[in-house]
Design a protein around this motif. Sequence first.
Motif, PDB file in Angstrom:
ATOM      1  N   ASP A  77       0.785  -1.233   0.000  1.00 33.46           N
ATOM      2  CA  ASP A  77       0.000   0.000   0.000  1.00 33.46           C
ATOM      3  C   ASP A  77       0.817   1.284   0.000  1.00 33.46           C
ATOM      4  OD1 ASP A  77      -2.797  -1.250   0.519  1.00 33.46           O
ATOM      5  OD2 ASP A  77      -1.494  -2.137   2.058  1.00 33.46           O
ATOM      6  N   PHE A  78       1.916   1.300   0.716  1.00 32.35           N
ATOM      7  CA  PHE A  78       2.651   2.541   0.929  1.00 32.35           C
ATOM      8  C   PHE A  78       4.126   2.354   0.577  1.00 32.35           C
ATOM      9  CE2 PHE A  78      -0.424   2.701   4.718  1.00 32.35           C
ATOM     10  CZ  PHE A  78      -1.426   3.297   3.962  1.00 32.35           C
ATOM     11  N   LEU A  79       4.657   3.266  -0.225  1.00 33.73           N
ATOM     12  CA  LEU A  79       6.087   3.289  -0.528  1.00 33.73           C
ATOM     13  C   LEU A  79       6.684   4.551   0.073  1.00 33.73           C
ATOM     14  CD1 LEU A  79       8.689   2.388  -1.983  1.00 33.73           C
ATOM     15  CD2 LEU A  79       7.828   3.573  -4.035  1.00 33.73           C
ATOM     16  N   VAL A  80       7.705   4.382   0.917  1.00 33.17           N
ATOM     17  CA  VAL A  80       8.425   5.523   1.501  1.00 33.17           C
ATOM     18  C   VAL A  80       9.857   5.484   0.974  1.00 33.17           C
ATOM     19  CG1 VAL A  80       9.162   6.686   3.615  1.00 33.17           C
ATOM     20  CG2 VAL A  80       6.979   5.421   3.573  1.00 33.17           C
ATOM     21  N   ASN A  81      10.166   6.385   0.056  1.00 31.31           N
ATOM     22  CA  ASN A  81      11.503   6.469  -0.530  1.00 31.31           C
ATOM     23  C   ASN A  81      12.386   7.317   0.382  1.00 31.31           C
ATOM     24  OD1 ASN A  81      11.527   4.988  -3.059  1.00 31.31           O
ATOM     25  ND2 ASN A  81      10.010   6.464  -3.788  1.00 31.31           N
ATOM     26  N   ASN A  82      13.041   6.651   1.307  1.00 29.81           N
ATOM     27  CA  ASN A  82      13.827   7.319   2.339  1.00 29.81           C
ATOM     28  C   ASN A  82      15.334   7.140   2.173  1.00 29.81           C
ATOM     29  OD1 ASN A  82      14.446   8.242   5.300  1.00 29.81           O
ATOM     30  ND2 ASN A  82      15.212   6.139   5.176  1.00 29.81           N
ATOM     31  N   ALA A  83      15.781   6.055   1.554  1.00 35.64           N
ATOM     32  CA  ALA A  83      17.218   5.737   1.522  1.00 35.64           C
ATOM     33  C   ALA A  83      18.031   6.912   0.983  1.00 35.64           C
ATOM     34  CB  ALA A  83      17.456   4.501   0.657  1.00 35.64           C
ATOM     35  N   GLY A  84      19.174   7.140   1.605  1.00 36.54           N
ATOM     36  CA  GLY A  84      19.995   8.256   1.142  1.00 36.54           C
ATOM     37  C   GLY A  84      21.404   8.206   1.696  1.00 36.54           C
ATOM     38  N   VAL A  85      22.238   9.049   1.130  1.00 39.47           N
ATOM     39  CA  VAL A  85      23.596   9.251   1.608  1.00 39.47           C
ATOM     40  C   VAL A  85      23.813  10.747   1.743  1.00 39.47           C
ATOM     41  CG1 VAL A  85      24.528   7.129   0.606  1.00 39.47           C
ATOM     42  CG2 VAL A  85      24.520   9.239  -0.750  1.00 39.47           C
ATOM     43  N   GLY A  86      24.679  11.133   2.662  1.00 37.19           N
ATOM     44  CA  GLY A  86      24.958  12.546   2.859  1.00 37.19           C
ATOM     45  C   GLY A  86      26.392  12.867   2.472  1.00 37.19           C
ATOM     46  N   ILE A  87      26.573  13.774   1.527  1.00 39.69           N
ATOM     47  CA  ILE A  87      27.911  14.202   1.127  1.00 39.69           C
ATOM     48  C   ILE A  87      27.977  15.714   1.292  1.00 39.69           C
ATOM     49  CG2 ILE A  87      29.524  14.421  -0.803  1.00 39.69           C
ATOM     50  CD1 ILE A  87      28.512  11.710  -1.791  1.00 39.69           C
ATOM     51  N   HIS A  88      28.924  16.144   2.105  1.00 35.86           N
ATOM     52  CA  HIS A  88      29.049  17.544   2.528  1.00 35.86           C
ATOM     53  C   HIS A  88      30.271  18.137   1.845  1.00 35.86           C
ATOM     54  CE1 HIS A  88      30.043  20.720   5.626  1.00 35.86           C
ATOM     55  NE2 HIS A  88      28.762  20.947   5.440  1.00 35.86           N
ATOM     56  N   ALA A  89      30.046  18.952   0.814  1.00 36.95           N
ATOM     57  CA  ALA A  89      31.178  19.539   0.083  1.00 36.95           C
ATOM     58  C   ALA A  89      30.705  20.782  -0.664  1.00 36.95           C
ATOM     59  CB  ALA A  89      31.766  18.536  -0.905  1.00 36.95           C
ATOM     60  N   SER A  90      31.593  21.742  -0.778  1.00 37.32           N
ATOM     61  CA  SER A  90      31.277  22.922  -1.582  1.00 37.32           C
ATOM     62  C   SER A  90      31.195  22.536  -3.054  1.00 37.32           C
ATOM     63  CB  SER A  90      32.370  23.984  -1.402  1.00 37.32           C
ATOM     64  OG  SER A  90      33.592  23.529  -1.987  1.00 37.32           O
ATOM     65  N   ILE A  91      30.649  23.424  -3.865  1.00 41.91           N
ATOM     66  CA  ILE A  91      30.592  23.172  -5.305  1.00 41.91           C
ATOM     67  C   ILE A  91      31.993  22.957  -5.853  1.00 41.91           C
ATOM     68  CG2 ILE A  91      30.010  24.184  -7.550  1.00 41.91           C
ATOM     69  CD1 ILE A  91      27.691  25.649  -6.086  1.00 41.91           C
TER      70      ILE A  91
END
Length: 240
Positions: A77-91
């Motif tokens: 019934d429900f899809l929660v697209n939560n998976a992720g990675v965090g990358i912290h960098a300037s352009i």
Amino acid sequence: MSKIALITGGNRGLGRATALALIDAGIEVVYTHRGDPGEKIDAIPLELSVGKLETYDAFAAELRRVLRDRFGREDFDFLVNNAGVGIHASIAETTVEAFDELLDVHWRGMFFLTQKLLPLIADGGRIINLSTGLARFTGDNYAAYAAMKGAVEVFTRYLAKELGPRRITANVVAPGATATDFAGGMLRDNEQVRAGLASVIALGRVGEPAEIAGVIAAMLGEGTGWINGQRIEASGGMRL
């Protein structure tokens, strides 16, 4: 008959908090992980790396088996697209490799995993895609990450329109600063960072995972089925 939710990245952080909130609401939960299912809860863990599109056929087949054998159903019934990675960098400092990792998980993978799972989502179901407050306001060194989430928000509106005939809603939940292990856990563990962020949040503090999970659970509840194609920010009033 109980509703069934699939949460990607449900072994930790916001995904784990969401799994617990949905279980408390009487919803059956299947969640994905990348090899470590985390602390045991009353849910079914399935291994999946969202960034690896070549694994989706096998994952969908395994999900079908679980739905049939465990629940006697052919859909969920429900899809929660939560998976992720965090990358912290300037352009200036963002590498192609880091950009591609964000792209594969947050945007390309989420798009094509949703596509793969659409036949398994029951008519009248709901999809929640996770975004970020950083798609509305700017933060330091999150340009690539926020840009991917901006794409997710646009995609969600198109998803809502295309799935309307099946009565499937699609919405975005966009957390603000939340005390998880994102970005090395600095929002959870670094008091100086927490204090700095609290100063730009109307409610005066960083959010907790259970508070974001509560919003997601509410968006999957009985009273919110008329919300569609919307962005719901849960940030305590950050950078208003």
